[in-house]
Design an enzyme around this catalytic site. Structure first.
Site, short mmCIF file in Angstrom:
data_model
loop_
_atom_site.label_atom_id
_atom_site.label_comp_id
_atom_site.label_asym_id
_atom_site.label_seq_id
_atom_site.Cartn_x
_atom_site.Cartn_y
_atom_site.Cartn_z
N ASP A 38 0.63 -1.06 -0.09
CA ASP A 38 -0.09 0.19 0.28
C ASP A 38 0.86 1.27 -0.04
OD1 ASP A 38 -1.82 2.12 0.70
OD2 ASP A 38 -3.61 0.12 0.79
N ASN B 227 -5.99 -5.26 -5.92
CA ASN B 227 -7.75 -4.23 -4.64
C ASN B 227 -7.12 -3.74 -4.64
OD1 ASN B 227 -9.50 -3.62 -2.85
ND2 ASN B 227 -7.91 -3.83 -1.71
N TYR C 199 -13.45 5.98 -13.81
CA TYR C 199 -13.61 4.69 -12.80
C TYR C 199 -14.26 3.89 -13.28
CZ TYR C 199 -15.15 1.85 -8.27
OH TYR C 199 -15.29 0.65 -8.21
N ASP D 18 3.88 1.51 -4.33
CA ASP D 18 2.42 2.02 -5.39
C ASP D 18 2.45 1.57 -6.26
OD1 ASP D 18 1.32 4.02 -7.15
OD2 ASP D 18 2.48 5.57 -6.99
N VAL D 19 1.39 0.70 -7.00
CA VAL D 19 1.14 -0.31 -7.80
C VAL D 19 1.70 0.69 -9.43
CG1 VAL D 19 -0.55 -1.60 -6.11
CG2 VAL D 19 -1.76 0.18 -7.71
#
Ligand SMILES: NC(=O)c1ccc[n+]([C@@H]2O[C@H](COP(=O)([O-])OP(=O)(O)OC[C@H]3O[C@@H](n4cnc5c(N)ncnc54)[C@H](O)[C@@H]3O)[C@@H](O)[C@H]2O)c1
Length: 252
Positions: A37, A90, A157, A63-64
């Site tokens: 995360d 997720n 989104y 940080d994805v």
């Protein structure tokens, strides 16, 4: 023997909300959990909570949207645990409701970078260690926003979650022979997590509930249960599927 004994599970966005609930549930089920995360203090608190209950976890700053962060996170996972069995993509940014005419390029790029590129990068870097370990399961957290229920959706989104849904099916088809499964979950509105503030407005809540056949919000544990099923060997013949957790909203 516990359900996930001996397994290594990496959960992104595991510092709070649904991801934190997942991290705790996987640890309680015997997994060694890696929590990735950007919320370092909250992530470390989840790690401490798991340790206090006798579980095993490791918090990593991830940080994805950053490929360098993914390379480091997978490297550390293998260093600490020696294997990667389950990846739960997720982490996500929530919708910022606005019509497309008010959605800036910056807003579009930001949400795509986390919600879509983040899943692409995580999946890309998880394949090699899963292959080396003889297989694995990738569970991508999408949304009912991906299913084309468009009237109240925010474009960036919804498009990012649509990308996750489609990526999931391509990966499932391409890696099935190597024992790597890939499925997506599609929650409807959940009590808690990123939409918590929205549901404290009684008018918004009532309007949303009127479009859910079960007439209530979902609970985090209901999302967690679906993710754990797809992560586990109980779903060994299931890949490329999309599992809704939405009180029937998609069939309304
Ligand atoms: N809550 C809902 O009603 C709902 C409904 C459908 C889908 N979802 C999806 O479920 C997932 C979890 O949502 P939530 O409600 O728990 O949200 P949340 O906002 O409570 O938690 C999201 C987590 O992702 C982390 N995160 C954000 N950007 C990141 C980045 N760049 N790298 C790593 N981590 C990052 C945050 O720090 C946070 O810990 C999201 O993908 C969301 O889109 C939620």
């Amino acid at each position: 023997m516990k359900r996930f004994e001996g397994k290594t599970v990496l959960v992104t966005g595991g510092a709070q909300g649904i991801g934190a609930a997942m991290a705790k549930a996987f640890a309680a089920a015997g997994a060694g959990v890696v929590i990735g995360d950007i919320g370092d203090a909250a992530g470390q608190a989840v790690q401490a909570e798991i340790a206090a209950l006798g579980g095993e976890s490791l918090y990593l700053h991830l940080d994805v949207s950053s490929e360098a962060d993914w390379q480091a996170a997978i490297g550390l996972t293998l260093e600490h645990r020696g294997r990667l069995d389950v990846l739960v993509n997720n982490a996500g940014l929530g919708p910022a409701p606005a019509p497309i005419e008010q959605c800036t390029v910056q807003a579009w790029d930001r949400i795509m970078a986390v919600n879509a590129r983040g899943v692409f990068l995580g999946t890309r870097h998880a394949i090699a260690p899963m292959r080396a370990g003889g297989g694995g399961s990738i569970v991508n957290v999408s949304s009912i926003a991906a299913l084309g229920l468009g009237a109240l959706m925010e474009v960036a989104y919804a498009a990012s979650k649509g990308a996750v849904r489609t990526l999931t099916k391509v990966i499932a088809a391409q890696y099935a022979r190597e024992g790597i499964r890939c499925n997506s979950v599609h929650p409807g509105p959940i009590d808690g997590g990123m939409l918590h503030g929205v549901w404290s407005d009684p008018t918004k809540l009532e309007r949303r509930l009127s479009r859910i056949p079960m007439g209530r919000l979902g609970r985090m544990d209901e999302v967690v249960a679906a993710v754990m099923f797809l992560a586990s060997d109980e779903s060994s013949y299931t890949t490329g599927t999309e599992l809704t957790i939405d009180g029937g909203a998609a069939v309304q």
